[in-house]
Design a protein around this motif. Structure first.
Motif, mmCIF file in Angstrom:
data_model
loop_
_atom_site.group_PDB
_atom_site.id
_atom_site.type_symbol
_atom_site.label_atom_id
_atom_site.label_comp_id
_atom_site.label_asym_id
_atom_site.label_seq_id
_atom_site.Cartn_x
_atom_site.Cartn_y
_atom_site.Cartn_z
ATOM 1 N N PHE A 1 0.829 -1.206 0.000
ATOM 2 C CA PHE A 1 0.000 0.000 0.000
ATOM 3 C C PHE A 1 0.866 1.259 0.000
ATOM 4 C CE2 PHE A 1 -2.628 -3.341 1.845
ATOM 5 C CZ PHE A 1 -3.782 -3.225 1.076
ATOM 6 N N PRO B 1 -2.608 6.756 -1.316
ATOM 7 C CA PRO B 1 -3.923 6.409 -1.882
ATOM 8 C C PRO B 1 -4.167 7.053 -3.242
ATOM 9 C CG PRO B 1 -4.148 8.006 -0.102
ATOM 10 C CD PRO B 1 -2.725 7.567 -0.098
ATOM 11 N N SER B 2 -4.878 6.303 -4.090
ATOM 12 C CA SER B 2 -5.261 6.808 -5.416
ATOM 13 C C SER B 2 -6.462 7.740 -5.282
ATOM 14 C CB SER B 2 -5.613 5.634 -6.330
ATOM 15 O OG SER B 2 -6.799 4.995 -5.850
ATOM 16 N N GLU C 1 -9.376 7.253 -6.549
ATOM 17 C CA GLU C 1 -10.536 6.418 -6.232
ATOM 18 C C GLU C 1 -10.574 6.095 -4.741
ATOM 19 O OE1 GLU C 1 -12.611 2.135 -7.429
ATOM 20 O OE2 GLU C 1 -10.467 2.458 -7.770
ATOM 21 N N GLU C 2 -9.423 5.753 -4.187
ATOM 22 C CA GLU C 2 -9.363 5.390 -2.766
ATOM 23 C C GLU C 2 -9.678 6.572 -1.871
ATOM 24 O OE1 GLU C 2 -6.090 1.806 -3.423
ATOM 25 O OE2 GLU C 2 -5.433 3.827 -2.880
ATOM 26 N N HIS D 1 -13.243 7.167 -0.661
ATOM 27 C CA HIS D 1 -13.796 6.236 0.329
ATOM 28 C C HIS D 1 -13.128 6.445 1.690
ATOM 29 C CE1 HIS D 1 -15.882 3.695 -2.701
ATOM 30 N NE2 HIS D 1 -14.894 4.086 -3.484
ATOM 31 N N TYR E 1 -10.795 5.455 4.937
ATOM 32 C CA TYR E 1 -9.397 5.029 4.856
ATOM 33 C C TYR E 1 -9.189 3.532 5.075
ATOM 34 C CZ TYR E 1 -9.123 5.077 10.026
ATOM 35 O OH TYR E 1 -9.301 4.838 11.377
ATOM 36 N N TRP F 1 -11.153 1.334 3.450
ATOM 37 C CA TRP F 1 -11.816 0.706 2.299
ATOM 38 C C TRP F 1 -10.866 -0.135 1.455
ATOM 39 C CZ3 TRP F 1 -11.368 1.837 -3.095
ATOM 40 C CH2 TRP F 1 -12.363 1.249 -3.893
ATOM 41 N N ARG F 2 -9.707 0.421 1.125
ATOM 42 C CA ARG F 2 -8.839 -0.282 0.176
ATOM 43 C C ARG F 2 -8.262 -1.564 0.764
ATOM 44 N NH1 ARG F 2 -3.211 3.103 -0.647
ATOM 45 N NH2 ARG F 2 -2.644 3.426 1.538
ATOM 46 N N GLU F 3 -8.048 -1.597 2.079
ATOM 47 C CA GLU F 3 -7.577 -2.839 2.704
ATOM 48 C C GLU F 3 -8.722 -3.823 2.910
ATOM 49 O OE1 GLU F 3 -4.501 0.222 3.866
ATOM 50 O OE2 GLU F 3 -6.680 0.169 3.870
ATOM 51 N N TYR G 1 -3.471 0.136 6.694
ATOM 52 C CA TYR G 1 -4.244 1.259 7.229
ATOM 53 C C TYR G 1 -3.547 1.929 8.407
ATOM 54 C CZ TYR G 1 -5.834 -2.931 9.779
ATOM 55 O OH TYR G 1 -5.902 -4.123 10.468
ATOM 56 N N GLU H 1 -7.688 13.970 2.093
ATOM 57 C CA GLU H 1 -8.605 12.862 2.338
ATOM 58 C C GLU H 1 -10.073 13.275 2.285
ATOM 59 O OE1 GLU H 1 -7.398 10.780 5.875
ATOM 60 O OE2 GLU H 1 -5.560 10.050 4.939
#
Length: 300
Positions: free
Chosen positions: A103, A106-107, A109-110, A113, A115, A117-119, A136, A153
């Motif tokens: 990781f 964040p992109s 897209e990420e 959402h 913090y 979400w991506r994990e 995270y 963010e």
């Protein structure tokens, strides 16, 4: 060393660095250069070579049993040895049963959402081992050291208060409690490297053309915030070490010993799941007998 004796030794080593209640944790009490009396790289490698096949066998049973999942989280300063530890400790594991995610920032897209979400969307499925190279926890490490990152963010301004780090610790603890209640076993590793050793490894990367690609000026910039990071890591462990999702504070100045401790903790976690290849029912056994008989009678 017989398997049961090796497991007992692994449990002993892992217990030295395991934090399940961070209230009294102080980073200064853990030496990055500790080797627990193991005096040579060869002795450590010998132990890793014995542990490796056991991890592979346990992973195979984990996959076949299809009930539990294991999540391994690696955190540490740049050049702490996260990549190498993952490579060496998991080298004998079937790639089909293991997923590794790294990781970075964040992109776009990420950032749309929360913090976690991506994990959350790449958590290991039942029967698999998931490995997070950073996670995270960056949200209470790099974001805490560089709070201006919070602006990117897209949080409502009224939510960014002086309590935000305590709130994030609460969120993470609740999230990990949810995961463990759903059969995901969590083990978290903080690779604790000294500032002097990091400098040595940075110089090695600069002097070795095969390692140049690993280096960037951002590494040097982050080094200037060393003390801030050490404080952030200490508070991270203090606030998020729990019985079901413990932190292992890994002495990382000697990579060979760090790998022994990590492998030991993984063995301890898997051994505690009472893993076994599942028995087939009577109907399945009958079907297998019929298949065997057909194969034996076949002419081709």
């Amino acid at each position: 060393m017989n398997p049961r004796k090796l497991i007992k030794e692994a449990e002993r080593i892992a217990s030295l660095y395991c934090i399940t209640d961070g209230k009294k944790f102080r980073l200064k009490d853990f030496s990055p250069a500790d080797t627990n009396g193991i005096k040579s790289k060869k002795a450590a490698q010998d132990m890793i070579e014995q542990i490796g096949p056991m991890v592979a066998e346990m992973q195979e049973k984990l996959y076949a049993q299809d009930l539990w999942a294991l999540l391994l989280i690696f955190q540490g300063m740049d050049a702490a040895g996260k990549d190498g530890a993952i490579k060496h400790v998991m080298s004998g594991v079937n790639p089909q049963g293991c997923d590794v995610y790294s990781f970075k920032g964040p992109s776009n897209e990420e950032l749309q959402h929360d913090y976690l979400w991506r994990e959350h969307k790449v958590m290991p499925s039942r029967g698999k081992i998931g490995i997070f190279n950073r996670s995270y926890y960056e949200e209470v490490l790099v974001v805490r050291v560089h709070p201006h990152i919070l602006k990117a963010e897209k949080l409502p301004e009224e939510l960014i208060t002086k309590h935000i780090w305590e709130e994030r610790y609460d969120d993470i603890n609740a999230f990990e409690r949810f995961l463990t209640r759903n059969g995901i076993v969590i083990r978290k590793f903080f690779l604790h490297v000294s500032k002097e050793e990091q400098k040595k490894r940075f110089l090695e990367r600069l002097e070795d053309s095969k390692k140049n690609w690993k280096f960037s000026m951002d590494d040097i910039k982050e080094r200037k915030f060393w003390d801030d990071y050490q404080e952030a890591y200490e508070e991270m462990v203090q606030n998020t070490a729990t019985k079901n999702a413990p932190w292992y504070v890994i002495p990382a100045d000697n990579k060979w010993y760090a790998r022994v401790v990590i492998a030991s903790a993984i063995i301890e976690a898997l051994d505690g799941l009472d893993l076994a290849f599942p028995d087939v029912d009577k109907q399945k056994k009958k079907e297998l007998d019929e298949i065997r008989e057909a194969l034996l009678k076949g002419k081709d």
